[in-house]
Design a protein around this motif. Structure first.
Motif, mmCIF file in Angstrom:
data_model
loop_
_atom_site.group_PDB
_atom_site.id
_atom_site.type_symbol
_atom_site.label_atom_id
_atom_site.label_comp_id
_atom_site.label_asym_id
_atom_site.label_seq_id
_atom_site.Cartn_x
_atom_site.Cartn_y
_atom_site.Cartn_z
ATOM 1 N N PRO A 105 52.153 53.622 35.252
ATOM 2 C CA PRO A 105 52.696 52.562 34.394
ATOM 3 C C PRO A 105 51.645 51.992 33.438
ATOM 4 C CG PRO A 105 53.330 52.222 36.677
ATOM 5 C CD PRO A 105 52.321 53.331 36.670
ATOM 6 N N PHE A 106 52.080 51.686 32.220
ATOM 7 C CA PHE A 106 51.187 51.100 31.219
ATOM 8 C C PHE A 106 50.873 49.663 31.611
ATOM 9 C CE2 PHE A 106 50.218 48.978 27.198
ATOM 10 C CZ PHE A 106 49.219 49.816 26.732
ATOM 11 N N ALA A 107 49.603 49.391 31.892
ATOM 12 C CA ALA A 107 49.202 48.052 32.355
ATOM 13 C C ALA A 107 47.696 47.876 32.163
ATOM 14 C CB ALA A 107 49.562 47.880 33.832
ATOM 15 N N LEU A 108 47.254 46.628 32.262
ATOM 16 C CA LEU A 108 45.831 46.311 32.196
ATOM 17 C C LEU A 108 45.158 46.893 33.440
ATOM 18 C CD1 LEU A 108 43.528 44.859 30.719
ATOM 19 C CD2 LEU A 108 44.136 42.793 31.998
ATOM 20 N N GLN A 109 44.068 47.624 33.215
ATOM 21 C CA GLN A 109 43.374 48.305 34.305
ATOM 22 C C GLN A 109 42.092 47.553 34.696
ATOM 23 O OE1 GLN A 109 44.972 50.860 35.714
ATOM 24 N NE2 GLN A 109 46.555 50.453 34.179
ATOM 25 N N PRO A 110 41.573 47.819 35.894
ATOM 26 C CA PRO A 110 40.354 47.144 36.357
ATOM 27 C C PRO A 110 39.151 47.346 35.426
ATOM 28 C CG PRO A 110 41.401 48.297 38.175
ATOM 29 C CD PRO A 110 42.144 48.677 36.927
ATOM 30 N N TRP A 111 39.133 48.429 34.665
ATOM 31 C CA TRP A 111 37.998 48.679 33.767
ATOM 32 C C TRP A 111 38.142 47.942 32.436
ATOM 33 C CZ3 TRP A 111 41.369 52.666 35.208
ATOM 34 C CH2 TRP A 111 42.182 53.184 34.213
ATOM 35 N N GLY A 112 39.224 47.161 32.277
ATOM 36 C CA GLY A 112 39.367 46.282 31.117
ATOM 37 C C GLY A 112 40.234 46.794 29.987
ATOM 38 N N ALA A 113 40.718 48.001 30.073
ATOM 39 C CA ALA A 113 41.595 48.557 29.036
ATOM 40 C C ALA A 113 43.027 48.635 29.567
ATOM 41 C CB ALA A 113 41.125 49.955 28.636
ATOM 42 N N TYR A 114 43.973 48.692 28.664
ATOM 43 C CA TYR A 114 45.353 48.989 29.032
ATOM 44 C C TYR A 114 45.487 50.502 29.048
ATOM 45 C CZ TYR A 114 46.887 44.176 28.424
ATOM 46 O OH TYR A 114 47.060 42.824 28.553
ATOM 47 N N TYR A 115 46.196 51.018 30.046
ATOM 48 C CA TYR A 115 46.343 52.468 30.177
ATOM 49 C C TYR A 115 47.663 52.788 30.849
ATOM 50 C CZ TYR A 115 45.643 57.248 31.792
ATOM 51 O OH TYR A 115 45.802 58.581 32.029
ATOM 52 N N GLY A 116 48.281 53.881 30.415
ATOM 53 C CA GLY A 116 49.468 54.405 31.062
ATOM 54 C C GLY A 116 49.581 55.887 30.775
#
Length: 131
Positions: A105-116
């Motif tokens: 799912p497209f969401a804010l990731q722990p590394w600071g970027a949004y990714y999906g």
């Protein structure tokens, strides 16, 4: 000397797949050649796409051709789109997901970027990022 990498997809429905990407991501056809433009092409192949180059999501070039063999994509190669705007990235993810499968799912990731990550209805894996 420099070079550019462009993704070149083989498809069972090149026109339909290209139109889906242009509708989902914005874009336009830059060049289109059908097999019918080649002398001696059998009638059954005349409308098939020999080469179609188009832009998506700005100035990114994708190329596609109809295949005369079954096409199967796998996760060994993915197309990655990096956006500057989270809303644009989210919209692209949602549109590419239509008829496809959400892998991540497209969401804010722990590394600071949004990714999906999504596998579209044609079987192509897309990685959508907003840095």
């Amino acid at each position: 000397m420099g070079a550019q990498i462009h993704s070149y997809l083989m498809s069972e429905d090149a026109s339909g797949q290209a139109n889906f990407y242009m509708e989902s991501l914005g874009g336009e056809i830059q060049f289109l050649t059908t097999f019918g433009e080649t002398p001696g092409t059998p009638d059954a192949m005349k409308d098939k796409v020999m080469h179609l180059a188009f832009t998506v999501a700005g100035t990114n070039t994708l190329m596609i051709s109809d295949s005369f063999e079954p096409v199967s994509y796998n996760r060994n190669i993915s197309i990655s789109l990096n956006y500057d705007d989270v809303s644009e990235a989210s919209t692209a993810y949602a549109k590419l997901s239509e008829g496809g499968e959400s892998k991540y799912p497209f969401a804010l990731q722990p590394w600071g970027a949004y990714y999906g990550e999504v596998v579209d209805k044609f079987g192509v894996t897309w990685m959508i990022t907003k840095q």
